[in-house]
Design an enzyme around this catalytic site. Structure first.
Site, PDB file in Angstrom:
ATOM      1  N   GLY A 133      29.599  44.928   7.336  1.00  0.00           N
ATOM      2  CA  GLY A 133      29.674  44.529   5.965  1.00  0.00           C
ATOM      3  C   GLY A 133      29.146  45.460   4.980  1.00  0.00           C
ATOM      4  O   GLY A 133      28.505  46.693   5.361  1.00  0.00           O
ATOM      5  N   LYS A 188      37.076  52.095   6.046  1.00  0.00           N
ATOM      6  CA  LYS A 188      36.732  52.075   4.596  1.00  0.00           C
ATOM      7  C   LYS A 188      36.034  53.571   4.121  1.00  0.00           C
ATOM      8  O   LYS A 188      35.907  53.819   3.220  1.00  0.00           O
ATOM      9  CB  LYS A 188      36.038  50.905   4.217  1.00  0.00           C
ATOM     10  CG  LYS A 188      34.660  50.814   4.785  1.00  0.00           C
ATOM     11  CD  LYS A 188      33.472  51.522   4.537  1.00  0.00           C
ATOM     12  CE  LYS A 188      32.324  51.302   5.609  1.00  0.00           C
ATOM     13  NZ  LYS A 188      31.133  52.213   5.338  1.00  0.00           N
ATOM     14  N   SER A 251      26.580  56.167  -0.637  1.00  0.00           N
ATOM     15  CA  SER A 251      27.319  56.529   0.436  1.00  0.00           C
ATOM     16  C   SER A 251      27.572  58.089   0.693  1.00  0.00           C
ATOM     17  O   SER A 251      27.762  58.522  -0.256  1.00  0.00           O
ATOM     18  CB  SER A 251      28.751  56.092  -0.213  1.00  0.00           C
ATOM     19  OG  SER A 251      29.758  56.401   0.548  1.00  0.00           O
ATOM     20  N   ARG A 252      27.211  58.334   1.715  1.00  0.00           N
ATOM     21  CA  ARG A 252      27.273  59.861   2.478  1.00  0.00           C
ATOM     22  C   ARG A 252      28.968  60.291   2.213  1.00  0.00           C
ATOM     23  O   ARG A 252      29.160  61.315   1.918  1.00  0.00           O
ATOM     24  CB  ARG A 252      26.865  59.972   3.727  1.00  0.00           C
ATOM     25  CG  ARG A 252      25.267  59.668   3.755  1.00  0.00           C
ATOM     26  CD  ARG A 252      24.621  60.184   5.115  1.00  0.00           C
ATOM     27  NE  ARG A 252      25.100  59.290   6.172  1.00  0.00           N
ATOM     28  CZ  ARG A 252      24.746  57.938   6.425  1.00  0.00           C
ATOM     29  NH1 ARG A 252      23.709  57.802   5.970  1.00  0.00           N
ATOM     30  NH2 ARG A 252      25.298  57.589   7.418  1.00  0.00           N
ATOM     31  N   GLU A 277      30.608  59.645   8.446  1.00  0.00           N
ATOM     32  CA  GLU A 277      31.722  58.941   9.664  1.00  0.00           C
ATOM     33  C   GLU A 277      33.163  59.231   8.920  1.00  0.00           C
ATOM     34  O   GLU A 277      34.085  59.120  10.033  1.00  0.00           O
ATOM     35  CB  GLU A 277      31.263  57.694   9.923  1.00  0.00           C
ATOM     36  CG  GLU A 277      29.840  57.306  10.248  1.00  0.00           C
ATOM     37  CD  GLU A 277      29.937  57.509  11.801  1.00  0.00           C
ATOM     38  OE1 GLU A 277      30.957  58.212  12.484  1.00  0.00           O
ATOM     39  OE2 GLU A 277      28.924  57.065  12.993  1.00  0.00           O
TER      40      GLU A 277
END
Length: 336
Positions: A133, A188, A251-252, A277
């Protein structure tokens, strides 16, 4: 109170440790990296992974994976690529009664298996679940209200994890769609990386809105092909996780994409940011789409940028020049 062991001292694992201790649980964090454990013991935080968040002294820290024995819940906070390796290392010491909860978001390289498949194969005698989530570690660690989803093939397990982890700042919903929750949380990252590229190119809100919306269609398309419930992608592990990852500087994936859009080579951008990722997941999802015979235009173009030397500007032109279509030809979120 539950005895919880978290395998992995990354930002997300540490943030869950902080949250679980605040909920009154007995928490242990394991890391294979002695320097990280020593840094936390010395300074009370791990700036490289979770800057500004103090790790309570109540959190036990160890490099001995056998300390996982007797845990009620074992939470895997390991990057996708190393998840199976750590599972196999922990397996001899994990009690059969322990519930295994995976938080990694991605597909296993080469096998292209979901992380739930990896944990089920590694721990065939244990009950398992996933936790996913919109949940930046930086915000969980600071007690900022967060909602996530637990999904398991065993609803009793889901309810147990929901009751154990829920508190005033961390709300856990139950969803029975393990595949949908995993695909949403994994893919995502691809769209967030692409959104960062758009930001790095200096494109506008119109572009990002289109990218996120059509990206969600791609996520749902591959998820439904794998047996997921289309409704899952309108929820926290679909739309919710997509929004937070595409729009936040936490967010990387987005930060790496920004660098790529600004002209930094993809591998160098990943080196600068750290664990991204979406980089490897793009390759894995691209290969999975070919295996399933599914068209994923955004993913294909990002794959070309990351691994084929295609310029981001050329990819945007390719996407905008695709054959004209009816938006609902496949129905909302993949419905035919």
């Amino acid at each position: 109170m539950a005895k919880i062991t978290i395998l992995g001292s990354g930002g997300f694992g540490l943030s869950l440790a902080v949250m679980c201790v605040s909920g009154g649980h007995d928490v242990t964090v394991w890391s294979k990296f002695r320097d990280e454990i020593d840094t936390i013991k010395r300074s009370g935080e791990l700036r490289s992974k979770l800057p500004g968040v103090m790790i309570p002294k109540e959190v036990k820290l160890t490099t001995d994976i056998s300390d996982v024995k007797g845990s009620d819940i074992v939470i895997l906070g390991i990057p996708t690529r190393f998840c199976r390796e750590v599972c196999e290392e922990a397996k001899p010491f994990v009690s059969r009664e322990s519930i295994i909860v995976n938080t990694a978001k991605g597909l296993e390289p080469e096998s292209l298996k979901l992380m739930s498949e990896v944990t089920d194969e590694s721990f065939p005698d244990n009950r398992t679940a996933i936790l996913s989530g919109p949940s930046h570690a930086e915000e969980i660690g600071r007690g900022i209200p967060t909602t996530v989803v637990v999904a398991s093939e065993d609803r009793e397990v889901s309810y147990y994890v929901q009751n154990a982890l829920s508190n005033q700042t961390f709300r856990v919903y139950v969803n029975d769609d393990v595949v949908g929750c995993e695909i949403g949380g994994s893919l995502k990252n691809i769209i967030a990386l692409a959104a960062g590229v758009c930001d790095g190119l200096g494109l506008g809100d119109n572009t990002k809105a289109a990218l996120m919306t059509r990206g969600l269609t791609e996520i749902a398309r591959i998820g439904i092909a794998m047996g997921a419930d289309r409704n899952t992608f309108a929820g926290l592990t679909g739309l919710g996780d997509l929004i937070v990852t595409c729009t936040s500087m936490h967010s990387r994936n987005r930060r790496a994409g920004i660098l790529i859009g600004q002209g930094v080579a993809p591998d160098e951008a990943v080196r600068r940011i750290g664990t991204v990722e979406g980089y490897e997941c793009t390759k894995n999802a691209y290969e999975l789409s070919k295996r399933l015979g599914i068209e994923l235009p955004i993913t294909e173009q990002l794959y070309g940028i990351l691994f084929g030397g295609i310029s981001p500007k050329d990819s945007i032109s390719t996407l905008m020049s695709r054959p004209k279509k009816n938006e609902t030809e496949d129905g909302f979120l993949g419905r035919r």
